[in-house]
Design a protein around this motif. Structure first.
Motif, PDB file in Angstrom:
ATOM      1  N   ARG A 143       0.828  -1.196   0.000  1.00 42.58           N
ATOM      2  CA  ARG A 143       0.000   0.000   0.000  1.00 42.58           C
ATOM      3  C   ARG A 143       0.872   1.259   0.000  1.00 42.58           C
ATOM      4  N   HIS A 144       0.430   2.276  -0.723  1.00 46.92           N
ATOM      5  CA  HIS A 144       1.081   3.584  -0.706  1.00 46.92           C
ATOM      6  C   HIS A 144       0.077   4.599  -0.172  1.00 46.92           C
ATOM      7  N   ILE A 145       0.438   5.280   0.912  1.00 48.30           N
ATOM      8  CA  ILE A 145      -0.448   6.221   1.576  1.00 48.30           C
ATOM      9  C   ILE A 145      -0.105   7.646   1.144  1.00 48.30           C
ATOM     10  N   TYR A 146      -1.129   8.429   0.797  1.00 40.07           N
ATOM     11  CA  TYR A 146      -0.942   9.795   0.352  1.00 40.07           C
ATOM     12  C   TYR A 146      -1.728  10.745   1.257  1.00 40.07           C
ATOM     13  N   THR A 147      -1.017  11.708   1.835  1.00 38.48           N
ATOM     14  CA  THR A 147      -1.634  12.714   2.682  1.00 38.48           C
ATOM     15  C   THR A 147      -0.657  13.879   2.829  1.00 38.48           C
ATOM     16  N   TRP A 148      -1.027  14.917   3.556  1.00 39.99           N
ATOM     17  CA  TRP A 148      -0.094  16.011   3.800  1.00 39.99           C
ATOM     18  C   TRP A 148       0.981  15.510   4.762  1.00 39.99           C
ATOM     19  N   PRO A 149       2.254  15.598   4.402  1.00 40.50           N
ATOM     20  CA  PRO A 149       3.318  14.906   5.158  1.00 40.50           C
ATOM     21  C   PRO A 149       3.477  15.340   6.607  1.00 40.50           C
ATOM     22  N   ALA A 166       1.974  15.893  12.731  1.00 38.13           N
ATOM     23  CA  ALA A 166       2.790  16.657  13.678  1.00 38.13           C
ATOM     24  C   ALA A 166       2.014  17.833  14.279  1.00 38.13           C
ATOM     25  N   ASP A 167       0.804  18.050  13.806  1.00 34.13           N
ATOM     26  CA  ASP A 167       0.000  19.180  14.273  1.00 34.13           C
ATOM     27  C   ASP A 167      -0.677  18.811  15.595  1.00 34.13           C
ATOM     28  N   ASP A 168      -0.282  19.485  16.676  1.00 39.92           N
ATOM     29  CA  ASP A 168      -0.826  19.181  18.004  1.00 39.92           C
ATOM     30  C   ASP A 168      -2.295  19.575  18.139  1.00 39.92           C
ATOM     31  N   GLN A 169      -2.780  20.425  17.261  1.00 40.36           N
ATOM     32  CA  GLN A 169      -4.195  20.782  17.289  1.00 40.36           C
ATOM     33  C   GLN A 169      -5.074  19.668  16.732  1.00 40.36           C
ATOM     34  N   LEU A 170      -4.467  18.743  15.993  1.00 37.49           N
ATOM     35  CA  LEU A 170      -5.222  17.658  15.371  1.00 37.49           C
ATOM     36  C   LEU A 170      -5.012  16.317  16.058  1.00 37.49           C
ATOM     37  N   PHE A 171      -3.795  16.061  16.546  1.00 33.14           N
ATOM     38  CA  PHE A 171      -3.458  14.735  17.049  1.00 33.14           C
ATOM     39  C   PHE A 171      -2.788  14.810  18.407  1.00 33.14           C
ATOM     40  N   ALA A 172      -3.017  13.757  19.209  1.00 33.40           N
ATOM     41  CA  ALA A 172      -2.345  13.590  20.489  1.00 33.40           C
ATOM     42  C   ALA A 172      -1.438  12.368  20.394  1.00 33.40           C
ATOM     43  N   GLY A 173      -0.689  12.091  21.461  1.00 38.39           N
ATOM     44  CA  GLY A 173       0.180  10.927  21.470  1.00 38.39           C
ATOM     45  C   GLY A 173       1.573  11.271  20.983  1.00 38.39           C
ATOM     46  N   ASN A 174       2.478  10.299  21.089  1.00 37.93           N
ATOM     47  CA  ASN A 174       3.858  10.530  20.682  1.00 37.93           C
ATOM     48  C   ASN A 174       4.020  10.402  19.165  1.00 37.93           C
ATOM     49  N   LYS A 175       5.219  10.679  18.692  1.00 35.50           N
ATOM     50  CA  LYS A 175       5.481  10.705  17.252  1.00 35.50           C
ATOM     51  C   LYS A 175       5.225   9.345  16.608  1.00 35.50           C
ATOM     52  N   GLU A 176       5.668   8.278  17.268  1.00 33.93           N
ATOM     53  CA  GLU A 176       5.498   6.935  16.710  1.00 33.93           C
ATOM     54  C   GLU A 176       4.030   6.568  16.564  1.00 33.93           C
ATOM     55  N   GLU A 177       3.240   6.884  17.581  1.00 33.96           N
ATOM     56  CA  GLU A 177       1.803   6.592  17.528  1.00 33.96           C
ATOM     57  C   GLU A 177       1.128   7.360  16.402  1.00 33.96           C
ATOM     58  N   GLU A 226       2.496   8.472  13.606  1.00 31.81           N
ATOM     59  CA  GLU A 226       2.921   8.003  12.297  1.00 31.81           C
ATOM     60  C   GLU A 226       2.233   6.707  11.890  1.00 31.81           C
ATOM     61  N   GLN A 227       1.734   5.960  12.858  1.00 29.88           N
ATOM     62  CA  GLN A 227       1.080   4.683  12.574  1.00 29.88           C
ATOM     63  C   GLN A 227      -0.424   4.816  12.356  1.00 29.88           C
ATOM     64  N   ILE A 228      -0.967   6.004  12.583  1.00 34.22           N
ATOM     65  CA  ILE A 228      -2.418   6.145  12.602  1.00 34.22           C
ATOM     66  C   ILE A 228      -3.062   5.844  11.251  1.00 34.22           C
ATOM     67  N   TYR A 229      -2.390   6.228  10.147  1.00 30.09           N
ATOM     68  CA  TYR A 229      -2.963   5.978   8.824  1.00 30.09           C
ATOM     69  C   TYR A 229      -3.034   4.476   8.534  1.00 30.09           C
ATOM     70  N   GLU A 230      -1.938   3.771   8.802  1.00 26.85           N
ATOM     71  CA  GLU A 230      -1.891   2.337   8.536  1.00 26.85           C
ATOM     72  C   GLU A 230      -2.873   1.580   9.426  1.00 26.85           C
ATOM     73  N   ARG A 231      -2.972   1.977  10.693  1.00 28.54           N
ATOM     74  CA  ARG A 231      -3.905   1.303  11.604  1.00 28.54           C
ATOM     75  C   ARG A 231      -5.342   1.493  11.156  1.00 28.54           C
ATOM     76  N   LEU A 232      -5.671   2.700  10.744  1.00 27.17           N
ATOM     77  CA  LEU A 232      -7.033   2.981  10.307  1.00 27.17           C
ATOM     78  C   LEU A 232      -7.351   2.248   9.007  1.00 27.17           C
ATOM     79  N   ALA A 233      -6.384   2.197   8.091  1.00 28.08           N
ATOM     80  CA  ALA A 233      -6.584   1.465   6.835  1.00 28.08           C
ATOM     81  C   ALA A 233      -6.772  -0.017   7.101  1.00 28.08           C
TER      82      ALA A 233
END
Length: 284
Positions: free
Chosen positions: A141-147, A151-162, A164-171
């Motif tokens: 799979r190739h995931i496309y989104t704004w890179p 990293a935007d704290d207004q949108l996401f919580a959790g550490n960097k690793e968590e 970065e995995q959110i797209y793959e987990r949701l897919a």
């Protein structure tokens, strides 16, 4: 649990709905490029809506269904690309209500899965994530989104690793959920508007005395409980051949048992009353 009204769902399901157009959008973000990217994602969803796809009823995942997903996930990873093609051919799209994510809107293009994630903020459905995934023949799979979106704290919580995995987990969640719906014999239960479903410990994965109240404004399909609503299974079910003892009478009219083999056959789907309805009927 209360399933409250979500403006984005009401807007998607009713093409003539203009009442809720001011009740969903993109959160106010300090980073303009993130705001612009999500705004474009929302515009694309609006364009998709104009084609009037069959979204179906919103579906709510319950613990019992997620157990089935976890147990069967590995069976589907090897046919990932095939699933992408099948879902595209079948024009698969829909709305998934997730307890840990929010409102997930999804739809398939050719070898592509588009995903929009909304969260409710004070009665407003805000788009927090939009991305799409392309599938290749070797199940990559190739995931496309704004890179920099995660990293935007207004949108996401959790550490960097968590993050970065959110797209793959949701897919993964979406693909396994859809594969289970298609290939595993599951049952769907419709919860009418304005009703409260009472759950008990007879249902795997539920807490005793847990309730689900549907205040969403439309029917919701719960995956997959048997206690409180009518079950509809319209699939054809393959039954393997098996041995059994058949009651027969001999020449003297006396009963005896003979071992016979029943050939494999296809059993048609069924509609079954809710257990609570049968219990109430038995008391009348």
């Amino acid at each position: 649990m209360i399933i409250r009204k979500r403006p984005i769902i009401s807007w998607l399901l009713n093409i003539d709905n203009v009442e809720d157009e001011g009740k969903f959008g993109v959160p106010m973000l300090s980073k303009k490029q993130h705001f612009g990217y999500l705004a474009n994602g929302l515009k694309f969803l609006s364009d998709v809506r104009q084609t009037q796809p069959d979204w179906g009823l919103p579906e709510l995942l319950m613990p019992s269904f997620e157990v089935v997903m976890k147990k069967s996930a590995k069976s589907f990873y090897g046919i990932d690309h095939q699933l992408f093609q099948e879902f595209y051919k079948d024009n698969v799209c829909g709305i998934l209500l997730s307890r840990d994510c929010g409102t997930i809107v999804y739809g398939f293009g050719e070898d592509t899965l588009h995903v929009w994630l909304f969260r409710e903020d004070g009665g407003i459905s805000n788009l927090y994530m939009y991305f799409y995934i392309e599938s290749t023949k070797d199940n990559v799979r190739h995931i496309y989104t704004w890179p920099t979106l995660t990293a935007d704290d207004q949108l996401f919580a959790g550490n960097k690793e968590e993050r970065e995995q959110i797209y793959e987990r949701l897919a993964n969640k979406l693909m396994v959920y859809l594969a289970v719906k298609k290939y595993v014999k599951v049952e769907t239960i419709i919860v009418p508007v304005g009703t409260t479903a009472k759950l008990d410990d007879k249902i795997l994965g539920y807490k005793s005395k847990e309730k689900v109240r549907n205040e969403s404004g439309q029917e919701v399909i719960v995956m997959d409980s048997r206690w409180f609503r009518k079950i509809v299974n319209d699939n054809e079910i393959f039954v393997r051949g098996f041995f059994r003892f058949q009651n027969k009478k001999d020449e003297k009219g006396e009963w005896y048992k003979e071992l016979i083999f029943v050939d494999s056959f296809v059993r048609h789907g069924y509609h079954r009353n809710a257990l609570i309805e049968e219990e109430n009927n038995s008391k009348e």
